[in-house]
Write an enzyme that holds these catalytic residues in place. Structure first.
Site, PDB file in Angstrom:
ATOM      1  CG  ASP A  82      41.764  46.478  35.501  1.00 10.58           C
ATOM      2  OD1 ASP A  82      41.628  47.238  34.755  1.00 10.58           O
ATOM      3  OD2 ASP A  82      40.743  45.475  35.614  1.00 10.58           O
ATOM      4  CD  GLU A 126      59.800  41.020  49.872  1.00 10.54           C
ATOM      5  OE1 GLU A 126      60.046  39.894  49.270  1.00 10.54           O
ATOM      6  OE2 GLU A 126      58.954  40.830  50.522  1.00 10.54           O
TER       7      GLU A 126
HETATM    8  C1  NOJ Z   1      39.733  48.524  33.337  1.00 15.01           C
HETATM    9  C2  NOJ Z   1      40.255  48.222  31.971  1.00 15.01           C
HETATM   10  O1  NOJ Z   1      41.033  49.194  31.424  1.00 15.01           O
HETATM   11  C3  NOJ Z   1      39.021  47.938  31.056  1.00 15.01           C
HETATM   12  O2  NOJ Z   1      39.568  47.633  29.866  1.00 15.01           O
HETATM   13  C4  NOJ Z   1      38.239  46.556  31.451  1.00 15.01           C
HETATM   14  O3  NOJ Z   1      37.108  46.403  30.686  1.00 15.01           O
HETATM   15  C5  NOJ Z   1      37.861  46.929  33.054  1.00 15.01           C
HETATM   16  N1  NOJ Z   1      38.888  47.669  33.899  1.00 15.01           N
HETATM   17  C6  NOJ Z   1      37.371  45.773  33.895  1.00 15.01           C
HETATM   18  O4  NOJ Z   1      38.643  44.881  33.925  1.00 15.01           O
END
Ligand code: NOJ
Length: 536
Positions: A204, A253
């Site tokens: 993310d 790994e």
């Molecule tokens: C991207 C994620 O896909 C989204 O749903 C989220 O709100 C933001 N990152 C923050 O984590």
């Protein structure tokens, strides 16, 4: 090290938004039991892997992207033991599982953040996050002008007067990647899930993580969540890459070609940096997702993505929808000049042509499945689900609605629970209600209703994925073909030719045997909004 041709290079990955996929225990929220019960469906669909949106313990203030404990499953979804069993079960259906890792921020319920709040300014506990004194005579102003992606200042003040940074909701404090605990902890979390059989990670906010020293003002650059390289002091910084290289060493790994895919909202020219051989295996291509229905745009995005991935030994990674954007069956039903996310709140409903959106969505899916590289399918795409664009305002849960001061409706409309059956209270999602209401249009699109219909979107996906597996598993070239304006056409060696009519008038079909088409072919011609696959 990668074995001969690693699975992810041509994988179709299905994204499960846990809360909305299938509810096994009848509490109105999706869960791991529900996911397990649908594995035969997913195997039959013909996917290679699942990416599971965050399933960790979380107050769910941002749908689970506010993680309170990275090693524990949210008790609304199940247990860590069930998660491990799900990963093993999926594997017995021939499906790998990618886990969503959220390293830019934690929840404010995370034990580290609680400790930071309880500790004094300048303490080591605070140094794991970005706690800074404010500006103004009494520090009453935020430390700088950074704006949260969701709206409002990216800083929140705590009672002793310091401010903490959150690029997203205030419940999601950003961690400080200069602190060794942060580095060690995320490596340990990766090992935790790799030891439990995860095939890898979706990372993310991969373009976030590192912030410019001294927290300089962003100035006039705006934060639209999509990254503006060079111009924003908190996105796409070069210091991100050593972190990624450490993660890559951890993955390497393990056996079995474990992989990671970056959610990196960066300019296409910067994406290859994330895809160097000792960094990410893949990075989502959001250029196609943000493109409007235009053959020339599609062609130039595709050509650039194929070339830039190839230059660094990676593969392009196609995405049409996910849990953050208006579903493409609705986007493609709107005129190109309309911004779908803004249209949701109070746009002119008369502008939406749902039938056209559906036709285009089917045609676009076939494009992504014919291209080289990997394709991501968001749950419900295979049913042709439109956005639930008419959700009443009082059911909205996305923090964007609140944080934007009610100017942006947010992402709930693409997160509405899946219709499995055409009847019943929550259309087979669970035995009771659903946490977001399903619109009436979802009933006829239920999976069970489509099973028996050879013209359904579900059957189209199944047929396309079976053909892809049979014909495109090996490496083939990619070559654009000129079939005139408004036509997107390309050849994958001798394996397949894909032609999409993105204009308003029928065009002539090239010669060859038709393998599949996204809609009826009329008098030997290819109607608008239709893709055909041929072989000579
Ligand atoms: C991207 C994620 O896909 C989204 O749903 C989220 O709100 C933001 N990152 C923050 O984590």
């Amino acid at each position: 090290m990668e074995t001969s041709r690693a699975w992810w290079r041509s994988a179709v990955v299905y994204q499960i938004y846990v809360r909305s996929f299938a509810d096994g225990n009848g509490d109105g929220t999706g869960d791991i039991a529900g996911m397990r019960s649908r594995l035969p469906y997913l195997e039959r669909l013909g996917i290679d892997a699942i990416w599971v949106n965050p399933w960790y313990r979380s107050p769910l203030l941002d749908g689970g992207y506010d993680v309170a404990d990275y090693r524990e499953i949210n008790d609304r979804f199940g247990t860590t033991v069930e998660a491990e069993a799900f990963i093993a079960d999926a594997r017995s259906h021939g499906i790998r599982v990618l886990v969503d890792l959220v390293p830019n921020h934690t929840s404010w319920d995370h034990v580290w953040f609680r400790a930071a709040l309880a500790a004094a300014p300048g303490s080591d506990e605070r140094a794991r996050y970005h706690f800074v004194d404010g500006r103004g005579a009494d520090g009453e102003l935020p430390p700088n002008d950074w704006q949260s992606v969701f709206g409002g200042a990216a800083w929140t003040r705590v009672p002793d007067g310091q401010w903490y940074l959150h690029l997203f909701d205030e419940s999601q404090p950003d961690v400080n990647w200069d602190h060794p605990d942060v580095v060690d902890e995320f490596e340990a979390v990766m090992r935790f899930w790799l030891d439990r059989g995860a095939a890898g990670f979706r990372i993310d906010v991969a373009h976030g993580l590192v912030k410019a020293p001294g927290y300089p003002d962003a100035g006039t650059a705006t934060n639209d969540g999509r990254g503006q390289p060079e111009s924003l002091p908190y996105y796409d910084r070069d210091e991100i890459h050593p972190i990624v290289r450490r993660w890559r060493r951890v993955l390497d790994e393990y056996d079995g070609d474990r992989m990671m895919v970056a959610e990196a909202w960066v300019d296409a020219s910067r994406r290859p940096l994330y895809l160097r051989p000792d960094e990410y295996h893949q990075a989502f291509d959001f250029d196609l997702l943000t493109a409007t229905w235009d053959a020339a745009d599609f062609a130039s995005i595709i050509t650039a993505s194929v070339a830039s991935a190839e230059a660094v030994g990676s593969e392009p990674t196609w995405v049409l929808s996910n849990h953050d954007v208006v579903r493409h069956a609705t986007r493609y039903g709107l005129p190109n000049e309309v911004e779908p996310g803004l249209w949701l709140l109070d746009g002119d409903r008369g502008l939406l042509d749902e039938a056209r959106g559906t036709r285009r969505a089917r045609a676009a899916a076939m494009v992504t499945f014919a291209l080289p590289g990997s394709a991501y399918v968001y749950q419900g795409d295979e049913l042709g689900l439109p956005e639930a664009w008419d959700l009443p305002l009082d059911v909205l849960q996305d923090p964007i609605w609140h944080d934007s001061d009610h100017t942006v409706k947010g992402r709930d409309g693409c997160r509405v629970p899946i219709p499995w059956e055409p009847t019943g209270e929550s259309l087979g999602f669970g035995s009771s209600g659903a946490w977001l209401p399903q619109p009436p249009e979802y009933a006829p699109l239920a999976a069970a209703a489509q099973e028996t219909d050879p013209d359904s979107t579900l059957e189209l996906y199944r047929a396309a994925l079976a053909l892809r597996r049979a014909r495109l598993a090996d490496e083939f070239g990619f070559e654009l073909i000129d079939r005139g304006p408004n036509v997107l056409a390309f050849r994958r060696g001798d394996a397949l030719t894909s032609v999409t009519n993105m204009g308003d008038d029928a065009v002539a079909l090239p010669g060859g045997e038709v393998l599949l088409s996204s809609g009826p072919l009329v008098d030997g011609g290819l109607p608008p909004d239709t893709t055909v696959w041929l072989v000579s």
